[in-house]
Motif scaffolding. Structure first.
Motif, PDB file in Angstrom:
ATOM      1  N   LEU A 153       0.838  -1.211   0.000  1.00  0.00           N
ATOM      2  CA  LEU A 153       0.000   0.000   0.000  1.00  0.00           C
ATOM      3  C   LEU A 153       0.869   1.256   0.000  1.00  0.00           C
ATOM      4  O   LEU A 153       0.521   2.260  -0.637  1.00  0.00           O
ATOM      5  N   ARG A 154       1.995   1.207   0.665  1.00  0.00           N
ATOM      6  CA  ARG A 154       2.898   2.372   0.658  1.00  0.00           C
ATOM      7  C   ARG A 154       3.366   2.673  -0.769  1.00  0.00           C
ATOM      8  O   ARG A 154       3.410   3.823  -1.198  1.00  0.00           O
ATOM      9  N   GLU A 155       3.701   1.644  -1.506  1.00  0.00           N
ATOM     10  CA  GLU A 155       4.097   1.819  -2.911  1.00  0.00           C
ATOM     11  C   GLU A 155       2.955   2.431  -3.708  1.00  0.00           C
ATOM     12  O   GLU A 155       3.137   3.328  -4.533  1.00  0.00           O
ATOM     13  N   ARG A 156       1.760   1.943  -3.442  1.00  0.00           N
ATOM     14  CA  ARG A 156       0.580   2.445  -4.148  1.00  0.00           C
ATOM     15  C   ARG A 156       0.338   3.926  -3.817  1.00  0.00           C
ATOM     16  O   ARG A 156      -0.056   4.713  -4.698  1.00  0.00           O
ATOM     17  N   MET A 157       0.581   4.293  -2.580  1.00  0.00           N
ATOM     18  CA  MET A 157       0.418   5.698  -2.166  1.00  0.00           C
ATOM     19  C   MET A 157       1.388   6.587  -2.952  1.00  0.00           C
ATOM     20  O   MET A 157       1.020   7.656  -3.448  1.00  0.00           O
ATOM     21  N   ILE A 158       2.631   6.127  -3.053  1.00  0.00           N
ATOM     22  CA  ILE A 158       3.631   6.916  -3.783  1.00  0.00           C
ATOM     23  C   ILE A 158       3.219   7.065  -5.244  1.00  0.00           C
ATOM     24  O   ILE A 158       3.235   8.170  -5.809  1.00  0.00           O
ATOM     25  N   ARG A 159       2.818   5.945  -5.834  1.00  0.00           N
ATOM     26  CA  ARG A 159       2.444   5.998  -7.256  1.00  0.00           C
ATOM     27  C   ARG A 159       1.230   6.906  -7.457  1.00  0.00           C
ATOM     28  O   ARG A 159       1.135   7.640  -8.436  1.00  0.00           O
ATOM     29  N   TYR A 160       0.319   6.877  -6.496  1.00  0.00           N
ATOM     30  CA  TYR A 160      -0.894   7.702  -6.639  1.00  0.00           C
ATOM     31  C   TYR A 160      -0.533   9.198  -6.617  1.00  0.00           C
ATOM     32  O   TYR A 160      -0.941   9.938  -7.522  1.00  0.00           O
ATOM     33  N   VAL A 161       0.236   9.630  -5.628  1.00  0.00           N
ATOM     34  CA  VAL A 161       0.533  11.075  -5.582  1.00  0.00           C
ATOM     35  C   VAL A 161       1.398  11.478  -6.781  1.00  0.00           C
ATOM     36  O   VAL A 161       1.268  12.588  -7.300  1.00  0.00           O
ATOM     37  N   GLU A 162       2.248  10.581  -7.237  1.00  0.00           N
ATOM     38  CA  GLU A 162       3.070  10.919  -8.402  1.00  0.00           C
ATOM     39  C   GLU A 162       2.232  11.017  -9.676  1.00  0.00           C
ATOM     40  O   GLU A 162       2.639  11.662 -10.638  1.00  0.00           O
TER      41      GLU A 162
END
Ligand code: NAP
Length: 365
Positions: A354-363
């Motif tokens: 989920l942390r990876e997904r959070m990064i990809r989302y804001v990017e």
């Protein structure tokens, strides 16, 4: 933490250094934008070596308000806003300080700019509500510094007027180029906060860190402080910081970590884990910038998978879900923002995927 209810009587001693605010790397117009009533202050600016510029503020009104008057003002203020909106929802998230195993809540509070309100009674009452909300919602760690103008005095003023401060984990800093001035500065900080000793004393931005570390080791040996730390701002002196982390007997390190500023993932966070150092993450909102960049966008639906109701909690849960981070220290001057922020102290945290997904989302925004 026992609070000594005697904040004002010490002020005579510390007035010469009182009211300083340092812009670490902050443009003057942004400092002005953060001051609630800039027109009420007299500001002088000069240059201070490695630490850029600072300004002094002159007190505007008398500090001498009785506890009863103050509580009456607080009561009146509380009728206007959502000050104590409900009990804290469930168990709070805590992490251990590795050197002792002591658990602290993962969301703390910073105080740079936000608590630098000088003598203004209205603003002090309002900050009292902010701090009351912090403790009501399970907060404990408060971070300040003699560099933050009147913030330490305002924190002390508020602590002396709150009934329940047992959870306080007091963290401030020593910030002077001369080792011989450190002990006096720390004594002033104790007087301003109204505490007998600090839980955590940090060397601010590594200023004369070798000298101050000697003093702090002695203080820790004599039980005058409980933990020793060093701090840095985003990107500053990371090499020297890393060397001190690797070689010195520290308990806590403080540096910048947020969903956009992730340089610390490369070396500082792994080293902290390896060395058994607690990490306080400063600038978790990149000052206010993360909100400016992202809050107009919707939160992703999957944010519910880690009990996240707003962007503040999204940013904070990202920070404190890193395994090496002990506590994030967001600063706010507002009760509603404090309520949002303290929501990150509850519920689930995102896992690695989920942390990876959070990064990809804001990017992607
Ligand atoms: N070298 C060092 O030792 C060092 C360096 C940097 C920071 N620090 C410490 O770390 C603390 C945190 O860093 P920081 O103050 O620079 O930045 P920050 O916590 O990333 O951001 C603070 C800003 O975020 C806003 N904010 C807070 N909650 C919000 C919410 N829920 N919604 C919208 N806006 C919100 C605040 O404005 P409002 O007042 O409007 O809420 C404030 O302008 C500092 O206060 C200080 O204690 C230490």
């Amino acid at each position: 933490m026992r609070i000594v209810r005697r904040p004002v009587q010490f002020l005579g001693r510390i007035v010469p250094s009182y009211g300083l605010i340092v812009r670490e790397d902050f443009p003057a117009r942004d400092v002005g934008a953060h001051l609630d009533q800039p027109a009420s202050r007299t500001t002088l600016t000069t240059t201070l070596g490695d630490h850029q510029s600072w300004s002094t503020e002159m007190p505007r009104t008398s500090p001498d308000v009785s506890r009863r008057t103050f509580l009456a003002m607080l009561g009146a203020a509380s009728a206007l806003g959502p000050r104590f909106a409900g009990a804290a929802p469930g168990p709070i998230l805590k992490k251990a300080i590795p050197s002792t195993g002591e658990q602290v809540p993962v969301i703390g509070m910073g105080s740079w700019i936000t608590f630098n309100v000088g003598w203004d009674q209205d603003l002090r009452v309002q900050r009292l509500q902010v701090l009351q909300t912090f403790f009501d919602r399970g907060g404990g760690v408060i971070d300040s510094s003699p560099m933050y103008g009147s913030s330490e005095a305002v924190i002390g003023y508020c602590l002396a007027r709150l009934d329940e401060t047992q959870a306080l984990f007091s963290a401030t800093k020593v910030w002077t180029p001369l080792q011989m001035l450190g002990a006096g500065q720390m004594a002033d900080s104790r007087a301003l906060w109204g505490v007998e000793r600090f839980d955590l004393m940090q060397i601010h931005n590594m200023l004369n860190w070798e000298g101050h570390l000697e003093t702090l080791l002695e203080d820790k040996g004599d039980d005058r402080i409980r933990y020793i730390g060093i701090t840095t701002s985003h990107g500053r002196r990371h090499d020297a910081f890393e060397k001190a982390m690797a070689e010195q007997p520290l308990d806590v390190v403080q540096f910048t970590y947020n969903i956009l500023d992730r340089q610390a993932e490369r070396r500082l966070l792994p080293l902290a884990a390896e060395r058994g150092l607690a990490v306080l993450a400063n600038r978790p909102f990149r000052r206010k910038q993360l909100f400016r960049l992202f809050e107009r966008h919707p939160l992703p639906g999957w944010a519910g998978e880690f009990d996240c109701a707003n962007w503040a909690q999204f940013f904070l849960k990202f920070v404190v879900s890193h395994p090496a981070v002990t506590c994030a220290i967001p600063a706010t001057s507002r009760v509603d923002h404090m309520q949002e922020n303290m929501g990150a102290l509850y519920g689930r945290l995102p896992d690695a995927a989920l942390r990876e997904r959070m990064i990809r989302y804001v990017e992607s925004l």
